[in-house]
Design a protein around this motif. Sequence first.
Motif, PDB file in Angstrom:
ATOM      1  N   PRO A 307       0.689  -1.082  -0.023  1.00 56.41           N
ATOM      2  CA  PRO A 307      -0.005   0.021   0.279  1.00 56.41           C
ATOM      3  C   PRO A 307       0.595   1.228  -0.224  1.00 56.41           C
ATOM      4  CG  PRO A 307       0.197  -0.787   2.076  1.00 56.41           C
ATOM      5  CD  PRO A 307       0.914  -1.853   1.299  1.00 56.41           C
ATOM      6  N   ASP A 308       2.325   1.167  -0.009  1.00 56.51           N
ATOM      7  CA  ASP A 308       3.030   2.300   0.269  1.00 56.51           C
ATOM      8  C   ASP A 308       3.852   2.424  -1.005  1.00 56.51           C
ATOM      9  OD1 ASP A 308       2.242   2.725   2.832  1.00 56.51           O
ATOM     10  OD2 ASP A 308       3.129   1.101   3.334  1.00 56.51           O
ATOM     11  N   VAL A 309       4.259   1.416  -1.740  1.00 54.13           N
ATOM     12  CA  VAL A 309       5.307   1.377  -2.842  1.00 54.13           C
ATOM     13  C   VAL A 309       4.651   1.668  -4.251  1.00 54.13           C
ATOM     14  CG1 VAL A 309       7.145   0.350  -4.402  1.00 54.13           C
ATOM     15  CG2 VAL A 309       6.807  -0.310  -1.722  1.00 54.13           C
ATOM     16  N   HIS A 310       5.153   2.986  -4.785  1.00 53.51           N
ATOM     17  CA  HIS A 310       4.547   3.505  -5.994  1.00 53.51           C
ATOM     18  C   HIS A 310       5.358   3.366  -7.274  1.00 53.51           C
ATOM     19  CE1 HIS A 310       2.072   5.346  -2.815  1.00 53.51           C
ATOM     20  NE2 HIS A 310       1.226   5.550  -4.156  1.00 53.51           N
ATOM     21  N   TYR A 311       4.879   3.007  -8.491  1.00 47.05           N
ATOM     22  CA  TYR A 311       5.561   3.047  -9.484  1.00 47.05           C
ATOM     23  C   TYR A 311       5.848   4.551 -10.074  1.00 47.05           C
ATOM     24  CZ  TYR A 311       5.732  -2.122 -10.656  1.00 47.05           C
ATOM     25  OH  TYR A 311       5.696  -3.394 -10.745  1.00 47.05           O
ATOM     26  N   VAL A 336      -2.419   1.318  -3.958  1.00 46.91           N
ATOM     27  CA  VAL A 336      -1.635   2.373  -4.735  1.00 46.91           C
ATOM     28  C   VAL A 336      -2.304   2.653  -5.964  1.00 46.91           C
ATOM     29  CG1 VAL A 336       0.468   2.105  -3.497  1.00 46.91           C
ATOM     30  CG2 VAL A 336      -0.042   0.738  -5.371  1.00 46.91           C
ATOM     31  N   HIS A 337      -1.991   3.803  -6.460  1.00 44.00           N
ATOM     32  CA  HIS A 337      -2.617   4.206  -7.904  1.00 44.00           C
ATOM     33  C   HIS A 337      -3.993   3.853  -8.159  1.00 44.00           C
ATOM     34  CE1 HIS A 337       1.716   4.605  -8.883  1.00 44.00           C
ATOM     35  NE2 HIS A 337       1.896   3.183  -8.597  1.00 44.00           N
ATOM     36  N   LEU A 338      -4.796   4.369  -7.291  1.00 49.66           N
ATOM     37  CA  LEU A 338      -6.112   4.471  -7.272  1.00 49.66           C
ATOM     38  C   LEU A 338      -6.763   5.111  -8.417  1.00 49.66           C
ATOM     39  CD1 LEU A 338      -7.212   4.605  -3.400  1.00 49.66           C
ATOM     40  CD2 LEU A 338      -6.612   2.470  -4.570  1.00 49.66           C
ATOM     41  N   ASP A 339      -6.229   6.250  -8.567  1.00 44.13           N
ATOM     42  CA  ASP A 339      -7.006   7.073  -9.807  1.00 44.13           C
ATOM     43  C   ASP A 339      -7.008   6.379 -11.127  1.00 44.13           C
ATOM     44  OD1 ASP A 339      -4.187   7.155  -9.796  1.00 44.13           O
ATOM     45  OD2 ASP A 339      -4.031   8.881 -10.960  1.00 44.13           O
ATOM     46  N   ARG A 340      -5.687   5.577 -11.458  1.00 47.32           N
ATOM     47  CA  ARG A 340      -5.770   4.710 -12.717  1.00 47.32           C
ATOM     48  C   ARG A 340      -7.039   3.468 -12.718  1.00 47.32           C
ATOM     49  NH1 ARG A 340      -2.413   6.101 -16.376  1.00 47.32           N
ATOM     50  NH2 ARG A 340      -0.606   7.700 -15.617  1.00 47.32           N
ATOM     51  N   TRP A 341      -7.050   3.220 -11.667  1.00 48.07           N
ATOM     52  CA  TRP A 341      -8.255   2.058 -11.750  1.00 48.07           C
ATOM     53  C   TRP A 341      -9.632   2.785 -11.734  1.00 48.07           C
ATOM     54  CZ3 TRP A 341     -12.486   0.646  -8.418  1.00 48.07           C
ATOM     55  CH2 TRP A 341     -12.780  -0.674  -8.785  1.00 48.07           C
ATOM     56  N   GLU A 342      -9.772   3.683 -10.575  1.00 51.53           N
ATOM     57  CA  GLU A 342     -11.178   4.398 -10.311  1.00 51.53           C
ATOM     58  C   GLU A 342     -11.818   5.083 -11.728  1.00 51.53           C
ATOM     59  OE1 GLU A 342     -13.235   6.828  -6.643  1.00 51.53           O
ATOM     60  OE2 GLU A 342     -11.340   5.986  -6.561  1.00 51.53           O
ATOM     61  N   LYS A 343     -10.846   5.450 -12.571  1.00 50.34           N
ATOM     62  CA  LYS A 343     -11.401   5.981 -13.639  1.00 50.34           C
ATOM     63  C   LYS A 343     -12.194   5.230 -14.675  1.00 50.34           C
ATOM     64  CE  LYS A 343      -8.952   7.707 -18.062  1.00 50.34           C
ATOM     65  NZ  LYS A 343      -7.770   7.918 -18.949  1.00 50.34           N
ATOM     66  N   TRP A 344     -12.300   3.749 -14.413  1.00 45.85           N
ATOM     67  CA  TRP A 344     -12.902   2.744 -15.264  1.00 45.85           C
ATOM     68  C   TRP A 344     -13.893   2.302 -14.369  1.00 45.85           C
ATOM     69  CZ3 TRP A 344     -11.550   4.319 -19.886  1.00 45.85           C
ATOM     70  CH2 TRP A 344     -10.035   4.778 -20.098  1.00 45.85           C
ATOM     71  N   PHE A 345     -13.943   2.338 -13.398  1.00 43.02           N
ATOM     72  CA  PHE A 345     -15.018   1.818 -12.254  1.00 43.02           C
ATOM     73  C   PHE A 345     -16.618   2.394 -12.751  1.00 43.02           C
ATOM     74  CE2 PHE A 345     -17.646   2.439  -8.466  1.00 43.02           C
ATOM     75  CZ  PHE A 345     -17.836   1.203  -8.282  1.00 43.02           C
ATOM     76  N   ILE A 346     -17.446   1.554 -12.623  1.00 44.45           N
ATOM     77  CA  ILE A 346     -18.907   1.775 -13.079  1.00 44.45           C
ATOM     78  C   ILE A 346     -19.721   1.483 -11.778  1.00 44.45           C
ATOM     79  CG2 ILE A 346     -20.893   1.102 -14.514  1.00 44.45           C
ATOM     80  CD1 ILE A 346     -18.821   0.395 -16.750  1.00 44.45           C
ATOM     81  N   PRO A 347     -20.317   2.398 -10.961  1.00 50.47           N
ATOM     82  CA  PRO A 347     -20.998   1.952  -9.973  1.00 50.47           C
ATOM     83  C   PRO A 347     -22.236   0.993 -10.303  1.00 50.47           C
ATOM     84  CG  PRO A 347     -20.892   4.417 -10.175  1.00 50.47           C
ATOM     85  CD  PRO A 347     -20.585   3.673 -11.397  1.00 50.47           C
TER      86      PRO A 347
END
Length: 362
Positions: A307-311, A336-347
């Motif tokens: 949860p701490d190491v980022h690319y 980590v990198h939640l924005d890159r996943w959440e961009k495609w999330f559909i409720p």
Amino acid sequence: MALLRKINRILLVLLVLMVCLLLHSTLLRASTRPRLSENRKSPKNAGQVSPEHAAEAHDVVPVVICASEERMGASMATINSIISNTDTSVFFYVVTLRDAVKLTRRYIEKTKLKGIRYKIVEFNPMVLVGKVKPDSSRPDLLHPLNFVRFYLPLLDILHKRVIYLDDDIIVQGDIRDLFDIKLKPGHAAAFATDCDLPSTHEMVRSIGMQTTYMGFLDYRKQEVKDLGINPSDCSFNSGVFVADLNEWKKQKITKELEKWMEENFRQNIYSSAMAGGVATPPMLIVFHDKYTILDPVWHVRHLGWSPDVHYPENFLQEAHLLHWNGPFKPWNYPAVHLDRWEKWFIPDPSGRFSLERPDHDS
């Protein structure tokens, strides 16, 4: 004589009853024998189409993805990322368990995904009896759908070549480029080796990830020693691969995978503590030195191991596929990198699947 005829009639009736019982028993066994998948009829709609028609089109890219009830939103995010980054026609085989069929269909039909071409395939978990031990430190890795990848040619899939993807994945590139990889002669699949992407080696070592066979198999066991596999050979991740199902059948790969599952059930030749799961070791054994290597940009992984190491952001920008393998999933928190996943999330239209995020008001 009358008594004899009466006895004969009674014997004849008993014989007929015995034959009927035997036939009933045979039919009952046949009807209850575990099947890998069951093709139940569903209401006609714009999205769920016949895979026979999809298989006829040579320009279609078939993708197999599992959709569990607990992680349905993850699978839908993967699908959304795929269709949003390609102009090619994609056909999705969405594999799930019987209890989640309606939920799967509703998630697709009641959201922006309603226009996709897809088929829901039910997986029968009874085929795993006697092959999987309930001893994992991460129960999610023992979910029946985690073993669907072993049985692809035996499912209700009509395409001869498919892409298999885990549900904790986001595709940023054109899926057509992944599908078009040329498999070497005699190879049934293409994977990304764990020794690729030198720029990630430092990060991988910092979180204790394994990159060789030593990290997945118990080399103290004679059965493992007899394989003749060098423990320092590079491993691969089986969460992303392109498969030639005809070659898979020809080499009886499913049967070989089941053999090693059963061997581990008896002898414990690999452990979940070592491998971080029980689906990878059989694949490593069966496909050792017999797979085509994917371009590493098509499988940038380990995003879920810390949860701490980022690319670096520029590195992620160039990646065609991101994989949050590991315990820290992007729909949970921390990760980590939640924005890159959440961009495609559909409720989730049913409200069952929701994101876990920190409460900034507290």
